[in-house]
Design a protein around this motif. Structure first.
Motif, PDB file in Angstrom:
ATOM      1  N   HIS A  30      14.433  33.627  62.140  1.00  0.00           N
ATOM      2  CA  HIS A  30      14.146  32.300  62.654  1.00  0.00           C
ATOM      3  C   HIS A  30      14.723  32.078  64.039  1.00  0.00           C
ATOM      4  O   HIS A  30      15.909  31.939  64.222  1.00  0.00           O
ATOM      5  CB  HIS A  30      14.682  31.241  61.696  1.00  0.00           C
ATOM      6  CG  HIS A  30      14.308  29.867  62.122  1.00  0.00           C
ATOM      7  ND1 HIS A  30      13.042  29.379  62.000  1.00  0.00           N
ATOM      8  CD2 HIS A  30      15.026  28.914  62.736  1.00  0.00           C
ATOM      9  CE1 HIS A  30      13.004  28.153  62.487  1.00  0.00           C
ATOM     10  NE2 HIS A  30      14.184  27.839  62.949  1.00  0.00           N
ATOM     11  N   GLU A  32      14.121  29.498  67.435  1.00  0.00           N
ATOM     12  CA  GLU A  32      13.442  28.250  67.732  1.00  0.00           C
ATOM     13  C   GLU A  32      12.251  28.514  68.644  1.00  0.00           C
ATOM     14  O   GLU A  32      12.348  29.257  69.614  1.00  0.00           O
ATOM     15  CB  GLU A  32      14.420  27.268  68.389  1.00  0.00           C
ATOM     16  CG  GLU A  32      13.843  25.897  68.543  1.00  0.00           C
ATOM     17  CD  GLU A  32      13.532  25.222  67.205  1.00  0.00           C
ATOM     18  OE1 GLU A  32      14.274  24.316  66.826  1.00  0.00           O
ATOM     19  OE2 GLU A  32      12.555  25.621  66.554  1.00  0.00           O
ATOM     20  N   THR A  33      11.130  27.872  68.295  1.00  0.00           N
ATOM     21  CA  THR A  33       9.934  28.059  69.101  1.00  0.00           C
ATOM     22  C   THR A  33      10.175  27.617  70.530  1.00  0.00           C
ATOM     23  O   THR A  33      10.765  26.581  70.774  1.00  0.00           O
ATOM     24  CB  THR A  33       8.791  27.186  68.531  1.00  0.00           C
ATOM     25  OG1 THR A  33       8.898  27.188  67.127  1.00  0.00           O
ATOM     26  CG2 THR A  33       7.453  27.714  68.949  1.00  0.00           C
ATOM     27  N   GLY A  34       9.716  28.415  71.483  1.00  0.00           N
ATOM     28  CA  GLY A  34       9.787  27.998  72.878  1.00  0.00           C
ATOM     29  C   GLY A  34      11.117  28.270  73.542  1.00  0.00           C
ATOM     30  O   GLY A  34      11.289  27.975  74.719  1.00  0.00           O
ATOM     31  N   THR A  36      13.988  31.241  74.357  1.00  0.00           N
ATOM     32  CA  THR A  36      14.472  32.613  74.273  1.00  0.00           C
ATOM     33  C   THR A  36      15.853  32.642  74.921  1.00  0.00           C
ATOM     34  O   THR A  36      16.355  31.607  75.343  1.00  0.00           O
ATOM     35  CB  THR A  36      13.546  33.585  75.033  1.00  0.00           C
ATOM     36  OG1 THR A  36      13.657  33.311  76.442  1.00  0.00           O
ATOM     37  CG2 THR A  36      12.109  33.423  74.585  1.00  0.00           C
ATOM     38  N   LYS A 107       3.138  27.519  72.628  1.00  0.00           N
ATOM     39  CA  LYS A 107       4.324  27.440  71.786  1.00  0.00           C
ATOM     40  C   LYS A 107       5.528  26.883  72.557  1.00  0.00           C
ATOM     41  O   LYS A 107       6.559  27.543  72.701  1.00  0.00           O
ATOM     42  CB  LYS A 107       4.655  28.828  71.208  1.00  0.00           C
ATOM     43  CG  LYS A 107       3.506  29.396  70.374  1.00  0.00           C
ATOM     44  CD  LYS A 107       4.042  30.165  69.193  1.00  0.00           C
ATOM     45  CE  LYS A 107       3.074  31.087  68.500  1.00  0.00           C
ATOM     46  NZ  LYS A 107       1.747  30.702  68.209  1.00  0.00           N
ATOM     47  N   PHE A 109       8.728  24.389  73.430  1.00  0.00           N
ATOM     48  CA  PHE A 109       9.864  23.921  72.658  1.00  0.00           C
ATOM     49  C   PHE A 109       9.773  22.426  72.425  1.00  0.00           C
ATOM     50  O   PHE A 109      10.028  21.932  71.323  1.00  0.00           O
ATOM     51  CB  PHE A 109      11.157  24.269  73.416  1.00  0.00           C
ATOM     52  CG  PHE A 109      12.390  23.638  72.881  1.00  0.00           C
ATOM     53  CD1 PHE A 109      13.119  22.719  73.643  1.00  0.00           C
ATOM     54  CD2 PHE A 109      12.849  23.945  71.621  1.00  0.00           C
ATOM     55  CE1 PHE A 109      14.271  22.139  73.149  1.00  0.00           C
ATOM     56  CE2 PHE A 109      13.999  23.359  71.119  1.00  0.00           C
ATOM     57  CZ  PHE A 109      14.712  22.458  71.884  1.00  0.00           C
ATOM     58  N   ARG A 132       5.798  18.151  62.416  1.00  0.00           N
ATOM     59  CA  ARG A 132       6.222  19.421  62.983  1.00  0.00           C
ATOM     60  C   ARG A 132       7.612  19.348  63.591  1.00  0.00           C
ATOM     61  O   ARG A 132       8.147  20.366  64.001  1.00  0.00           O
ATOM     62  CB  ARG A 132       5.241  19.850  64.086  1.00  0.00           C
ATOM     63  CG  ARG A 132       3.849  20.135  63.591  1.00  0.00           C
ATOM     64  CD  ARG A 132       2.953  20.433  64.788  1.00  0.00           C
ATOM     65  NE  ARG A 132       1.556  20.356  64.460  1.00  0.00           N
ATOM     66  CZ  ARG A 132       0.823  21.398  64.089  1.00  0.00           C
ATOM     67  NH1 ARG A 132       1.378  22.572  63.995  1.00  0.00           N
ATOM     68  NH2 ARG A 132      -0.445  21.243  63.808  1.00  0.00           N
TER      69      ARG A 132
ATOM     70  N   ASP C  41      -3.660  32.689  62.359  1.00  0.00           N
ATOM     71  CA  ASP C  41      -2.614  31.711  62.661  1.00  0.00           C
ATOM     72  C   ASP C  41      -3.239  30.351  62.887  1.00  0.00           C
ATOM     73  O   ASP C  41      -4.457  30.202  62.911  1.00  0.00           O
ATOM     74  CB  ASP C  41      -1.774  32.152  63.860  1.00  0.00           C
ATOM     75  CG  ASP C  41      -2.552  32.088  65.164  1.00  0.00           C
ATOM     76  OD1 ASP C  41      -2.130  32.765  66.108  1.00  0.00           O
ATOM     77  OD2 ASP C  41      -3.554  31.362  65.256  1.00  0.00           O
TER      78      ASP C  41
END
Lengths: 430, 298, 341
Positions: A30, A32-34, A36, A107, A109, A132, C41
């Motif tokens: 896991h 977090e989206t967006g 890095t 995608k 954040f 979401r 997806d």
């Protein structure tokens, strides 16, 4: 027979085990989206082209310029911010489509500064932002319906609501234009109706009241507005609409030699954009407008000065109200990201806004209202008057700040002092 | 009373611009039996050219001339390179009905994309050649300005020129003959293909004027002439698609009708009002207002 | 006359067999799509729902223009009628979802019948012009009457997916399931209609109206019928569109939509019903491809706004000139040439 059944059951068990382990190994660790280790992706939907775009299409680039400046100076805990802009032409359908792209394809954040009342209402429901858990910071709209933390738990406003603005204008009308004939032109959707409701609640009666449908603004329709206003002999005309509607209204009125006292709502009143759309600057002279920020030409203001320097280096646009707004949005966003800490998550960002958002530095004069129970940003305006070049000066010489709420609370004069601009415009809060 | 007069005047002013567009559409229809949806695209392109010249030279009329020339060249080019190829290939099967319509729609999109990629979508404005301030009579100012007068006068001049061209010159005779009976015209020695191209060029030039005039009081964007196309088309259909006088009459009727709806009924009903006017006319006279009995229909 | 009755029995049996085969094919297709839907997806699943929506809308064009030969530029307006009917039914009458979709079909079909009545005497550019005016004018009506929601529009919420599908079953997957189901059912029914004597009659009218009349066909009645059925289909597509964006608003049913539908129909073969699937793919794929291209070229706003339009237009022009009846026709011609040897 029994042997076959047992074999079948074994096959079945083996298959389930194999499938299960396959599934388990395909589950991603896991992250977090967006986000890095060295980047944060943010998204914004706004009208880059189309009827509502004049002026607003500068905000995204201004934000981006500010982010580039921060990126060049270490970013946010070492992460560089990437802003993805999507043109929705002020159309709610396109906002939905583009936001879907931002969330499902790019995608991102979080969303920052999404513009438009009808747009965000549609997006929030259709894309399911709440479900979401996607943070939407600093909605670029003043619709007071968004100030509802229960319905919009992951969203945060920044502008004072139109209801607040209308209440402050109503107070100003009572104090300065009692007894005059009043006219109102407003956009016939939640944007304008929000203001109208507040005016009615404050007891302001308009002698001429003209709704217009978003998208129908033009020289021809403006002519009908002016005819009605002139026929009703309105001496003070309040306008709540977008800049591309203010322009024909003022231009046609000038052509018809109809010159009431204009009070232009904060949304559609940027003097440079109006001039670019054909409004003679002489018409703007003396027009009043509720303002939250200092004038973008006021170099004695530390925020304006710093933003102008960043703008010169990183942005290719002339510095005006929209660029100022965009840079301020950038400043607020960076403070929010910093407050969420180095291990950045969506939930963490929301909690940081609730806990620390009210202390952020912002160019606007009024206090920020973020808390665990409130997602409301700025809460006040001062009245400004435009000069012969369209430049904005506080009415009465010095800034007289009024604050209020979107409900039935009173309009009060405020002595709030803004936090200082962080050194070099680079936040170092945590 | 004042409102009625204002409505009439504004209606005539907007109607006269529709007249240019509907005239261009009828010109093309009569010569090629095709409704050229790309007319709006051609007009838009011509107007951007005109805008460039007008903003550099600060002279509206210079820009107008360039717009006319650009429109004419583009119109001829579209006919020569595009239409002829189209007719060579797409002339059979169920799509033959639809092909020219779709092709011109595609062309409209193509021109719009090229314009958008070249100039971008920002709003542009052109300095109007006349004041937009309404005429004042003592206390009263009506929303009809010198610019409106100029528009009507310009359109009238163009109509007169075209009328002379079509009725009094050999070229005009050739244009009419080629449109009405191409085989016979060919037998009489008229080069129908070349004449048709000239017809497209004239239509293109006229469209350019329409675009410039509209933009003198509205903004220019790659989408700003779409409404002009729709209303020009409706006007042409009302007038009957077969006669140029009909195109003009239909446009004026539409212009006044729409302004009545705008001023007396409501701004949101203007578009459906166009539909209503059109339907009404076609129900009573399916061949348009100016149709006289048996007229050749597409 | 026994052999004649036998022959008729045989024909009926044949067509019944064909229908049954088609039904099996559609069920198989549905099963395949279900499995595919599980693998994709969320973005692709959402696009799948859009493709399904387009196939229904394109089917309405194939019926109206491809089969009965009436050029209409106003199917977008019929979609709007359907979408609004569905939303108003759902919001005001609290009926189950499927009845909202049924109302979309019925109300749109009714509108289509009226339009057909008015337009039956028109043809060619007159019909095109009238439907064009409708496409521009009808959605704007929403701004006049407040119960239609004005510019921001009305909510159309089909609700969350059933709980037994679990947490992982996203909203968009639910839309995909519903849209695909509706598309399969309506395409099946439409296919049967087109292959019945109705379809043959329409084709006759399209080919030569006078000859059809002489053979005893009521031209105008059949034309009105075509408008009615086509509009019903379009209305259904409009309701499905509303579902995917949870919204009905005038901005979702613009003139550009009507143009896009005609474009998609021509690209995929205007009289080919199976072609609508390809058409749907194309309509959804082009913005994707153009976006990707614009991104690789530097992502300026100008590119993003106008590159998709450029693609579509060029594609459209090329296909109209070289494959006006859809790619299928050229393939068939090619086959014929080969087998003729």
């Amino acid at each position: 027979m029994i042997r076959k059944t047992r074999r079948r059951r074994t096959w079945f068990a083996a298959a389930v085990l194999a499938a299960g382990s396959l599934l388990a190994t395909t589950l991603p660790a896991h992250a977090e989206t967006g986000v890095t280790t060295n980047s944060i992706k943010l998204g914004i939907t706004l009208p880059l082209t189309g009827a509502a775009s004049p002026g607003y299409n500068k905000i995204g680039n201004a934000m981006d310029a500010y982010f580039k400046y921060v990126n060049d100076n270490g970013g946010v805990y070492g992460r560089k911010i990437q802003l993805i802009q999507k043109d929705d032409q002020y159309s709610p359908q396109l906002s939905i489509a583009k936001t879907n792209e931002l969330i499902l394809k790019d995608k991102v954040f979080a969303l920052v500064g999404p513009l438009g009342t009808a747009n965000f209402t549609a997006v929030h429901k259709s894309v399911g932002l709440q479900r979401r858990g996607i943070p939407s910071l600093f909605l670029n709209t003043g619709f007071s319906g968004f100030a509802n933390k229960k319905s919009y738990p992951t969203s945060f406003t920044i502008l004072p609501s139109y209801a607040m603005e209308a209440k402050i204008v109503a107070q100003f009308l009572k104090e300065n234009f009692a007894g005059k004939k009043l006219g109102l032109v407003y956009q016939n959707d939640e944007f304008g109706i929000d203001a109208l409701g507040a005016f009615t609640a404050a007891g302001v009666k308009f002698d001429v009241s003209i709704p217009y449908t978003s998208g129908t603004q033009s020289a021809a329709t403006a002519q009908t507005w002016v005819s009605q206003l002139a026929a009703g002999s309105a001496q003070v005309v309040v306008f709540f609409g977008v800049t591309s509607a203010t322009a024909p209204l003022l231009a046609v009125a000038a052509g018809a030699k109809y010159a009431p006292q204009w009070i232009l709502g904060s949304v559609g009143s940027d003097p440079l954009t109006l001039q670019a759309l054909g409004v003679p600057v002489a018409v703007l002279n003396g027009a009043l407008t509720p303002a939250g920020n200092p004038s973008p030409n006021d170099l004695t203001d530390e925020y304006v000065k710093q933003f102008q320097e960043i703008n010169t280096k990183y942005n290719k646009a002339a510095f005006d109200d929209y660029v100022l707004q965009g840079m301020n949005l950038g400043l607020m966003t960076v403070q929010a990201l910093r407050a969420a800490g180095p291990s950045l998550t969506r939930r963490g960002l929301i909690r940081a806004m609730e806990a620390k958002g009210s202390t952020f530095a912002s160019v606007a004069y009024s206090p920020l209202g973020y808390s665990r129970t409130s997602n409301v940003g700025h809460t006040g305006y001062y009245m400004a008057v435009m000069g012969p070049t369209g430049d904005r000066k506080p009415f009465g010489g010095t800034v007289m700040l009024y604050t209020t709420d979107s409900g039935n609370g009173p309009v009060v004069k405020s002595n709030f002092k803004r936090p200082a601009m962080p050194a070099k415009g680079l936040p170092n809060n945590s | 009373m004042q409102k009625a007069l204002e409505t009439l005047l504004i209606g005539l002013s907007t109607g006269s611009i529709y007249a240019l567009m509907s005239l261009a559409l009828v010109l093309v229809w009569r010569s090629t039996r095709v409704v050229n949806f790309a007319q709006a695209g051609q007009a838009m392109f011509s107007t951007y050219i005109g805008f460039e010249i007008a903003s550099r030279s600060q002279i509206f009329w210079l820009g107008l001339i360039f717009a006319i020339v650009a429109g004419a060249v583009l119109g001829a080019g579209v006919d020569y390179f595009f239409m002829r190829v189209l007719f060579k290939h797409a002339n059979s099967g169920p799509a033959a009905v639809v092909a020219p319509v779709i092709a011109t729609l595609g062309l409209l999109g193509l021109i719009r994309s090229i314009v958008g990629l070249t100039w971008g979508g920002e709003f542009r404005a052109i300095e109007a050649p006349a004041s937009k301030d309404g005429y004042t009579f003592g206390e009263i100012t009506i929303p009809f300005s010198p610019l409106n007068t100029l528009i009507i006068v310009t359109v009238a001049i163009i109509l007169i020129i075209l009328a002379i061209l079509f009725q009094r010159t050999n070229l005009g005779l050739a244009l009419r003959a080629s449109a009405y009976a191409p085989e016979i015209a060919q037998l009489a020695g008229i080069r129908t293909a070349r004449t048709r191209t000239i017809g497209w060029a004239i239509a293109g030039g006229v469209g350019g004027v329409a675009g410039m005039l509209v933009t003198s009081y509205n903004f220019l964007t790659p989408y700003s002439l779409d409404l002009l196309l729709v209303f020009g088309f409706i006007a042409a259909v009302i007038g009957g698609l077969e006669s140029m006088a009909g195109a003009v009459v239909g446009a004026l009727v539409l212009g006044v009708g729409l302004t009545i709806i705008l001023n007396y009924v409501g701004t949101s009903l203007v578009f459906i009002g166009g539909f209503a006017v059109l339907l009404l006319v076609l129900l009573i006279k399916p061949d348009g207002i100016m149709a006289r009995g048996k007229v050749r229909r597409g | 006359m026994e052999s004649w009755q036998e022959a008729r029995c045989a024909v009926v049996n044949e067509s019944a067999k064909k229908v049954r085969k088609k039904l099996l094919l559609f069920i198989f297709l549905g099963w395949v799509l279900l499995i595919i839907g599980d693998r994709l997806d969320e973005l692709r699943v959402y696009q799948g729902a859009q493709i399904a929506m387009y196939t229904i809308a394109l089917a309405s064009i194939v019926l109206l223009t491809g089969y009965s030969g009436q050029v209409s530029l106003g199917n977008g307006a019929m979609m709007a009628v359907g979408g609004y009917a569905a939303a108003l039914t759902l919001n005001n009458l609290q009926t189950p979802i499927w009845s909202a979709f049924m109302m979309a079909i019925l109300v749109a079909a009714l509108f289509g019948a009226f339009l057909g009545l008015a337009a039956a005497r028109l043809s060619g550019p007159y019909l095109a012009g009238t439907t064009l005016a409708l496409a521009v004018g009808l959605p704007a009506i929403a701004n006049q009457f407040s119960f239609l929601g004005g510019e921001p529009g009305l909510l159309f919420d089909v609700g969350f997916p059933p709980e037994r599908f679990g947490e992982e079953f996203t909203q968009y997957k639910w839309y995909f399931w519903i849209a695909t189901f509706i598309a399969l059912v309506s395409l099946f029914i439409t296919s049967n209609i087109l292959q019945s004597r109705f379809g043959r009659t329409w084709k006759a009218i399209r080919g030569n109206s006078l000859a059809a009349e002489l053979s005893g066909i009521h031209s105008s009645q059949m034309k009105i019928l075509a408008f009615t059925v086509s509009s019903g289909l379009a209305g259904l597509a409009g309701a499905v569109l509303a579902m995917t964006i949870s919204l009905v608003a005038p901005g979702a049913y613009t003139l550009a939509l009507s143009f896009a539908l005609v474009t998609g129909a021509v690209l995929a073969g205007i009289s080919s019903l199976p072609g609508v699937v390809l058409g749907g793919f194309i309509l959804v794929a082009i913005p994707e491809i153009a976006d990707a291209l614009a991104a690789s070229l530097g992502n300026q706003d100008k590119l993003n706004s106008y590159l998709p339009g450029l693609f579509v237009s060029v594609l459209l022009i090329l296909s109209v000139i070289y494959t006006p009846n859809g790619p299928g026709e050229n393939l068939r011609k090619h086959f014929h040439k080969k087998s003729a040897h």
